[in-house]
Enzyme design. Structure first.
Site, short mmCIF file in Angstrom:
data_model
loop_
_atom_site.label_atom_id
_atom_site.label_comp_id
_atom_site.label_asym_id
_atom_site.label_seq_id
_atom_site.Cartn_x
_atom_site.Cartn_y
_atom_site.Cartn_z
N HIS A 196 0.83 -1.21 0.00
CA HIS A 196 0.00 0.00 0.00
C HIS A 196 0.87 1.26 0.00
O HIS A 196 0.67 2.17 -0.82
CB HIS A 196 -0.90 -0.03 1.24
CG HIS A 196 -1.86 1.10 1.34
ND1 HIS A 196 -3.19 0.98 1.03
CD2 HIS A 196 -1.69 2.39 1.72
CE1 HIS A 196 -3.81 2.15 1.21
NE2 HIS A 196 -2.91 3.01 1.65
N GLU A 197 1.84 1.32 0.89
CA GLU A 197 2.67 2.52 1.00
C GLU A 197 3.59 2.70 -0.21
O GLU A 197 3.77 3.82 -0.70
CB GLU A 197 3.48 2.51 2.30
CG GLU A 197 2.65 2.53 3.57
CD GLU A 197 1.69 3.71 3.65
OE1 GLU A 197 1.91 4.74 2.98
OE2 GLU A 197 0.71 3.60 4.40
N HIS A 251 -5.73 6.08 -2.98
CA HIS A 251 -6.53 5.02 -2.39
C HIS A 251 -7.54 4.50 -3.41
O HIS A 251 -7.98 5.22 -4.30
CB HIS A 251 -7.26 5.52 -1.14
CG HIS A 251 -6.35 5.68 0.03
ND1 HIS A 251 -6.44 6.72 0.92
CD2 HIS A 251 -5.29 4.93 0.45
CE1 HIS A 251 -5.49 6.60 1.84
NE2 HIS A 251 -4.79 5.53 1.57
N CYS A 252 -7.87 3.24 -3.25
CA CYS A 252 -8.74 2.53 -4.19
C CYS A 252 -10.07 2.21 -3.52
O CYS A 252 -10.13 1.96 -2.31
CB CYS A 252 -8.05 1.26 -4.67
SG CYS A 252 -8.98 0.29 -5.87
N CYS A 273 -8.38 -4.66 -2.91
CA CYS A 273 -7.11 -4.14 -3.44
C CYS A 273 -6.23 -3.66 -2.30
O CYS A 273 -6.71 -3.09 -1.31
CB CYS A 273 -7.40 -2.99 -4.41
SG CYS A 273 -5.91 -2.19 -5.10
N CYS A 331 -5.60 -4.34 -7.62
CA CYS A 331 -6.71 -4.61 -8.53
C CYS A 331 -6.29 -4.26 -9.96
O CYS A 331 -5.28 -3.58 -10.18
CB CYS A 331 -7.93 -3.80 -8.11
SG CYS A 331 -7.77 -2.02 -8.41
N CYS A 383 -5.63 -0.43 -10.56
CA CYS A 383 -4.38 0.10 -10.01
C CYS A 383 -3.17 -0.45 -10.76
O CYS A 383 -2.19 0.26 -10.99
CB CYS A 383 -4.29 -0.23 -8.53
SG CYS A 383 -5.46 0.70 -7.50
#
Length: 225
Positions: free
Chosen positions: A180-181, A190-191, A196, A215, A218
């Site tokens: 994520h980071e 952000h999704c 995801c 996902c 992304c």
């Protein structure tokens, strides 16, 4: 109460809040106008893929966990993830009034882990509890301009009853939040897809539902097949 804010701001930072408060940093809102996620819209401009990424421990992080996280970053994004020499627990970022560590101060220091002129994205993995001033805690924070990010396992290591989770669950949570980071450092917001890795985690158990993969939207935003 959740607050709605723009997808981007001038400071280039993204904090991942451990509450319903979405904050004021870029990409912090999970509410998407026009029915489209930020990663589908033209204002998201992912950065050029780096030749490598770097992971560094801040405090007591098991070597195997570091290796597993580095392996997942490589698997998801493609470039190899190099393990940098570990650093001590970031006492310079400790706030005695909150008994937590200021994540933004850690980001500034992490930039020094690179060699002169090196722009490799650096992700720090720490065992201390992180905060920013307008949130009770954060799981992590990323600064796109500095190309540094930090992830805390302090809360990921425990269940809602306060007991430690099993090593496999902690490994997966750490992988998810590190992906994520690093995704933020590479330009992702952000999704809206809860499966995801770029979905915003409000509590540790949210990481159990996510990725650690991205996902299709992304992945497409980063030019990944």
């Amino acid at each position: 109460m959740a607050r709605s804010h723009p997808e981007a701001s001038s400071n280039g930072r993204t904090a991942d809040f451990g509450s319903a408060d979405e904050g004021s940093n870029p990409s912090a809102s999970t509410k998407h106008p026009q029915g489209r996620t930020a990663n589908q819209r033209a204002e998201v401009r992912p950065l050029q893929a780096p030749a490598r990424t770097a992971l560094v421990s801040l405090g007591v992080i098991p070597r195997q966990l570091l290796s597993d996280v580095a392996g997942e970053l490589h698997s998801v994004f493609g470039p190899p993830s190099e393990l940098l020499p570990g650093q001590q627990r970031p006492l310079y970022a400790f706030n005695k009034d909150r008994n937590q560590y200021h994540s933004t101060a850690i980001l500034r220091r992490l930039a020094l882990a690179r060699g002169p002129g090196d722009t490799v994205p650096v992700v720090g993995l720490t065992d201390v509890d992180l905060f920013i001033p307008d949130a009770p805690f954060v799981f992590g924070e990323a600064d796109r301009d500095a190309r540094t990010a930090v992830v805390s396992i302090a809360r990921l290591a425990h269940g809602p009853d306060g007991r430690q989770v099993d090593p496999e669950r902690l490994r997966r949570r750490a992988q998810v939040e590190a992906v994520h980071e690093l995704g933020h450092l590479l330009g992702l917001s952000h999704c809206a897809d809860a499966r995801c890795a770029m979905y915003l985690s409000h509590k540790a158990s949210d990481s159990d539902r996510k990725g650690p993969g991205l996902c299709p939207i992304c992945r497409g935003a980063l030019g990944l097949s």
